[in-house]
Design an enzyme around this catalytic site. Structure first.
Site, PDB file in Angstrom:
ATOM      1  N   LYS A   1       2.744  24.500 -17.134  1.00 33.78           N
ATOM      2  CA  LYS A   1       1.312  24.528 -17.439  1.00 33.78           C
ATOM      3  C   LYS A   1       1.157  24.687 -18.946  1.00 33.78           C
ATOM      4  O   LYS A   1       1.927  25.404 -19.577  1.00 33.78           O
ATOM      5  CB  LYS A   1       0.623  25.693 -16.727  1.00 33.78           C
TER       6      LYS A   1
ATOM      7  N   ASP B   1       1.772  33.241 -18.777  1.00 34.01           N
ATOM      8  CA  ASP B   1       2.033  33.997 -20.011  1.00 34.01           C
ATOM      9  C   ASP B   1       1.125  35.230 -20.064  1.00 34.01           C
ATOM     10  O   ASP B   1       1.242  36.064 -20.968  1.00 34.01           O
ATOM     11  CB  ASP B   1       1.918  33.125 -21.274  1.00 34.01           C
ATOM     12  N   SER B   2       0.256  35.378 -19.049  1.00 40.69           N
ATOM     13  CA  SER B   2      -0.509  36.627 -18.894  1.00 40.69           C
ATOM     14  C   SER B   2       0.430  37.820 -18.759  1.00 40.69           C
ATOM     15  O   SER B   2       0.004  38.967 -18.896  1.00 40.69           O
ATOM     16  CB  SER B   2      -1.420  36.537 -17.658  1.00 40.69           C
TER      17      SER B   2
ATOM     18  N   GLU C   1     -10.709  27.586 -16.376  1.00 44.15           N
ATOM     19  CA  GLU C   1     -10.868  29.043 -16.519  1.00 44.15           C
ATOM     20  C   GLU C   1     -12.171  29.381 -17.256  1.00 44.15           C
ATOM     21  O   GLU C   1     -12.484  28.787 -18.297  1.00 44.15           O
ATOM     22  CB  GLU C   1      -9.673  29.642 -17.289  1.00 44.15           C
TER      23      GLU C   1
ATOM     24  N   ASP D   1       4.534  28.721 -17.368  1.00 40.33           N
ATOM     25  CA  ASP D   1       3.446  28.630 -18.341  1.00 40.33           C
ATOM     26  C   ASP D   1       4.029  28.543 -19.749  1.00 40.33           C
ATOM     27  O   ASP D   1       4.750  29.453 -20.189  1.00 40.33           O
ATOM     28  CB  ASP D   1       2.596  29.908 -18.210  1.00 40.33           C
TER      29      ASP D   1
ATOM     30  N   GLU E   1      -2.042  24.783 -22.225  1.00 37.72           N
ATOM     31  CA  GLU E   1      -3.478  24.895 -22.507  1.00 37.72           C
ATOM     32  C   GLU E   1      -3.945  23.771 -23.427  1.00 37.72           C
ATOM     33  O   GLU E   1      -3.255  23.412 -24.378  1.00 37.72           O
ATOM     34  CB  GLU E   1      -3.759  26.267 -23.159  1.00 37.72           C
TER      35      GLU E   1
HETATM   36  O1  KIV Z   1      -1.259  33.103 -17.809  1.00 41.54           O
HETATM   37  C1  KIV Z   1      -1.879  33.059 -16.733  1.00 41.54           C
HETATM   38  O2  KIV Z   1      -1.708  33.876 -15.834  1.00 41.54           O
HETATM   39  C2  KIV Z   1      -2.834  31.979 -16.572  1.00 41.54           C
HETATM   40  C3  KIV Z   1      -3.735  32.021 -15.376  1.00 41.54           C
HETATM   41  C4  KIV Z   1      -4.737  33.066 -15.535  1.00 41.54           C
HETATM   42  C5  KIV Z   1      -4.328  30.693 -15.083  1.00 41.54           C
HETATM   43  O3  KIV Z   1      -2.907  31.115 -17.394  1.00 41.54           O
END
Ligand code: KIV
Length: 262
Positions: free
Chosen positions: A110, A42-43, A179, A81, A112
């Site tokens: 993934k 989600d970056s 992280e 994510d 959090e």
């Molecule tokens: O969103 C993302 O790219 C991430 C990574 C930095 C682990 O969560």
């Protein structure tokens, strides 16, 4: 790349490699370069969409990008994510949204959080939706943390991180991203759990490493965290090429007869 192979890598002390990608051409490059895991992070909210943090990213956007990446990845495992508010409201919401990632082509999701998301991780694991957990500096908690700050610096916080790592392992996560935590804390966690740890700003003792593609290729320079190593400067190369194109159009050098039809 499969989950059993990732476990084997940890057992044999071979490092796991992971990189983000958000579209077909860059996912293809990551795959051809041999990444074990491609994370559709989600970056993308920050490095592709230009937001200040990841909070505005939606499920619809994540599924759109996951599809592009999944179509490019031949060998790498694709992890989707889960964006802010796609799993916080209820376990039901989390299961439905995680399932949509798998329908879009991801092999795992993934999310959090540590012990606070253990119930959801158990539920997803019960339905064979593999989960990569993410603890420490969790960008979706930017407002609680007061910015993107290193976590687990004192003894009590480091203990909490260790108990979070154990909680997600027990709940059935197949791996965990660590992280923005001190390397000593990451080493202790890595030695204390049986699932692979993937570090980003967590030092060299994790079972694997992940970076954001736009950071390591020099395509994003609004800010560069200390833990990033830049392996190329694509922005500079691209600007140079575009300037040359502009000059050649303006001077009449492009297109030449070679690029013309007869
Ligand atoms: O969103 C993302 O790219 C991430 C990574 C930095 C682990 O969560």
């Amino acid at each position: 790349m499969t989950i059993p192979e990732l476990y084997k890598k940890k057992a044999e002390g071979r490092k796991i490699t992971m990189l983000t990608a958000y579209d077909f051409p860059f996912a293809q490059m990551a795959d051809e370069a041999g990444m074990d895991i491609i994370l559709v992070g989600d970056s993308l909210g920050v490095v592709v969409q230009g937001w200040a943090n990841t909070l505005p990213v939606t499920m619809e956007e994540m599924l759109y990008h996951t599809g592009m990446v999944a179509r490019a990845a031949k060998n790498a495992m694709v992890v989707g994510d889960m964006p802010f508010m796609s799993y916080q409201v209820s376990v039901e919401d989390g299961i439905r949204n995680a399932g949509d990632f798998l329908k879009a082509g991801a092999a795992a999701v993934k999310l959090e959080g540590g012990s606070s998301v253990a119930g959801l991780i158990s539920a997803l694991s019960r339905y064979d939706i593999p989960v990569m957990a993410h603890i420490g500096l969790t960008p979706q908690s930017v407002h609680r943390m007061g910015g993107f700050k290193v976590q687990g610096k004192d003894g009590a916080q480091a203990e909490k991180l260790l108990s979070d790592a154990k909680a997600v392992e027990e709940a059935g996560a197949f791996s965990v991203v660590l992280e923005g935590i001190p390397r000593q804390a990451a080493k202790k966690i890595t030695e204390s759990i049986s699932i692979p740890t993937i570090g980003i700003g967590a030092g060299p003792d994790c079972d694997g490493q992940v970076l954001v593609m736009h950071d390591m290729l020099g395509m994003f320079d609004r800010f560069t965290p200390k833990f990033v190593k830049r392996y190329a400067n694509i922005k500079e190369t691209a600007i140079g090429a575009i300037k040359k194109y502009k000059e050649e159009v303006e001077s009449g050098e492009f297109p030449s007869d070679e690029q013309s039809f007869h």
